[in-house]
Every structure is written in structure tokens, then in C-alpha cells.
Design an enzyme around this catalytic site. Structure first.
Site, short mmCIF file in Angstrom:
data_model
loop_
_atom_site.label_atom_id
_atom_site.label_comp_id
_atom_site.label_asym_id
_atom_site.label_seq_id
_atom_site.Cartn_x
_atom_site.Cartn_y
_atom_site.Cartn_z
N HIS A 270 7.54 44.17 38.20
CA HIS A 270 7.31 45.40 37.43
C HIS A 270 8.63 46.00 36.90
O HIS A 270 8.68 46.50 35.78
CB HIS A 270 6.56 46.42 38.28
N TYR B 263 -1.02 50.64 39.45
CA TYR B 263 -1.95 51.49 38.71
C TYR B 263 -3.12 51.90 39.61
O TYR B 263 -3.89 51.06 40.08
CB TYR B 263 -2.49 50.77 37.47
#
Length: 282
Positions: A116, A58
Site C-alpha cells: 500500500h 478499507y
């Protein structure tokens, strides 16, 4: 309404965490937004939304830096979730990625560290890295993200794979595929499911039936969409906003007491899956 307690979910390691947390996707990308992002996270912490989800992905690490600033002086009050890229998830790479995340977060530990999504490194290698990080105290627990039922079954067959603490997946009213098999599979094994993009990035909020039912409770469509997820056992919901007022609105979703009839009406508008569907991702 903020006097109503946030329900909790228990991680397999015995730690109770709030079922309503905060996401940070797209934070840390614009310096001009940093103050509002930090303020919104702090507002959520003050309201009991102390689980904060982030990732090295992010903002190319920028979101972790925002989280680090938001938790200054109150690290022990929050639970930090972060994630490693699959291409960093070798034994050595997992450890190095975690250390970089710790630096950006300004802390000595991550409470829950996730893969992830699946990549090319063997799960056994990534898990070995997670277990080394856990043994050194740099993470408290580890989990996965975007794993379907067959992935989870494979994971549990790997040495130490049964130590998985959570699976974070796309789940909202318009993306209910996990209810067919993945969600009950995880629930039966006490593995919490973290629901990301719980309002489908706002796309579901214009649905007429969602609006109608929400109005009946003097609530917003977003509050009803979040309440739908919180009704599920073992589900942790992580809405993201950079607006402190919206954080307070999200917090109030725990106070909704929706009738079975209205949940059935919502099911008609957003039908649950009738068969297995491939796991959806954003």
C-alpha cells in the site's frame, strides 16, 4: 454510448485489463450501505468495468467483504486488486495478510496484490513474500502503491523487483505531478500506473473551465476528468461510487472525443508540472 469499448492496458505478465475499473475506498464501513455498494459494483462488472480495487485497510477489511459478495458467481469475470499494509509487509506478515484478504474476498486468488505504501520492512523481504504467494497461486501478480520515481528505481534493483506489475498513485487533473517524471518512467518500462482518486473526491468538479468544456460535449465534469486520465498510455483509472447510475455515467466517459484545442484549454486551467514535485498522497 456504452457500446464503445473500454480501452485496455496490458500488465507485464501479458494479461489485458480494462483501463476503467472501480474503486472501493470507504465501502464496507456501514452495513446500511452494503446493498447499494454491492449493486454498484455489479453494475460496473456488467458494463465491462471488471477491474475492482480494494485493500485490507478499507473499512478494516469490510470493503473486501463487499467485493466478495459482489463477485459471487462471477469470479472468473473480474480482476481483483488488493493491498497489504506496510506494517504487515514482512515475509511472514505479507503471506498472512494475503490469506486474510482471500478469506474476506471469498476467493482462492488475488489478481494483483500491492504494497500500500512504503514502510519499515526492507523491500526485498516484502517482494520475497509476494513471490512466494505468486508461486503458490494465491496471487497472479504483485505491485506497489504510492511509490515515487526514486522508490521505483530502488525497487527494480532488488532481487525480483523487476517483476513489479503496476504502481498505484494519486493522479487527477489537480494532481499532475507524476507527469514530470514518474509517469514517463513507468510508461517507458511498460509498468502500468493506476490512478486513484481520479476526480479528487469531487473537489475539482466545480472548476468553471472543466464545467464549460464538459457542457460542450453534453458530458459531466466527472466524465471529462476521467477521460483526461484515460487519454494517457498505460493508465488505469479506478473511480469509486456506491451509486449504480453514477457507475453508468463513469462508463460513458470512454465515448468522449475531445478536441486538441479543448485539451489545451484544460491544461491552462490545470497546468502540468514544470518541475519535479514530491509524490502526493491521500
Amino acid at each position: 454510448m456504452q457500446d464503445d469499448p473500454i480501452p485496455s492496458v496490458r500488465f507485464p505478465n501479458g494479461i489485458d485489463v480494462p483501463a476503467l475499473g472501480q474503486g472501493t475506498w470507504a465501502m464496507g464501513e456501514d452495513a446500511g450501505d452494503a446493498r447499494a455498494e454491492i449493486d454498484s459494483l455489479r453494475a460496473g462488472i456488467d458494463l465491462g468495468m471488471t477491474l475492482i480495487d480494494t485493500a485490507e485497510m478499507y473499512g478494516d477489511g469490510g470493503a473486501e467483504e463487499i467485493v466478495g459478495q459482489a463477485i459471487t458467481g462471477q469470479r472468473d469475470e473480474v480482476l481483483i486488486v488488493s493491498k497489504v499494509y506496510p506494517w504487515n509487509a514482512s515475509l511472514k506478515g505479507t503471506i498472512e495478510a494475503c490469506e486474510h484478504s482471500l478469506e474476506r474476498l471469498g476467493t482462492d486468488r488475488i489478481d494483483l496484490y500491492l504494497l500500500h505504501w512504503r514502510g519499515n520492512y526492507p523491500l526485498a523481504e516484502t517482494i520475497a513474500g509476494f513471490e512466494m504467494l505468486k508461486a503458490s497461486g494465491k496471487i497472479s501478480a504483485w505491485g506497489v502503491s504510492n511509490f515515487d520515481t526514486d522508490d521505483m528505481q530502488e525497487l527494480l534493483a532488488v532481487p525480483d523487483g523487476a517483476n513489479v506489475a503496476a504502481n498505484q498513485v494519486l493522479y487527477n487533473l489537480s494532481r499532475r505531478g507524476i507527469e514530470y517524471d514518474l509517469l514517463p518512467w513507468c510508461q517507458s518500462r511498460g509498468i502500468p500506473v493506476m490512478a486513484y482518486s481520479p476526480i479528487e473526491q469531487g473537489h475539482i468538479l466545480h472548476n468553471a473551465e472543466l464545467i464549460r468544456i464538459a457542457k460542450a460535449y453534453q458530458a459531466t465534469p466527472a466524465q471529462l476528468a476521467l477521460a483526461f486520465l484515460l487519454k494517457r498510455d498505460g493508465v488505469i483509472v479506478i473511480p469509486k461510487t456506491s451509486n449504480a447510475e453514477r457507475v453508468r455515467e463513469n462508463r460513458d466517459c470512454v465515448s468522449l472525443d475531445v478536441t486538441d484545442e479543448d485539451w489545451q484549454s484544460l491544461d491552462a486551467a490545470f497546468p502540468p508540472p514544470a518541475k519535479k514535485k514530491p509524490l502526493e498522497m491521500l
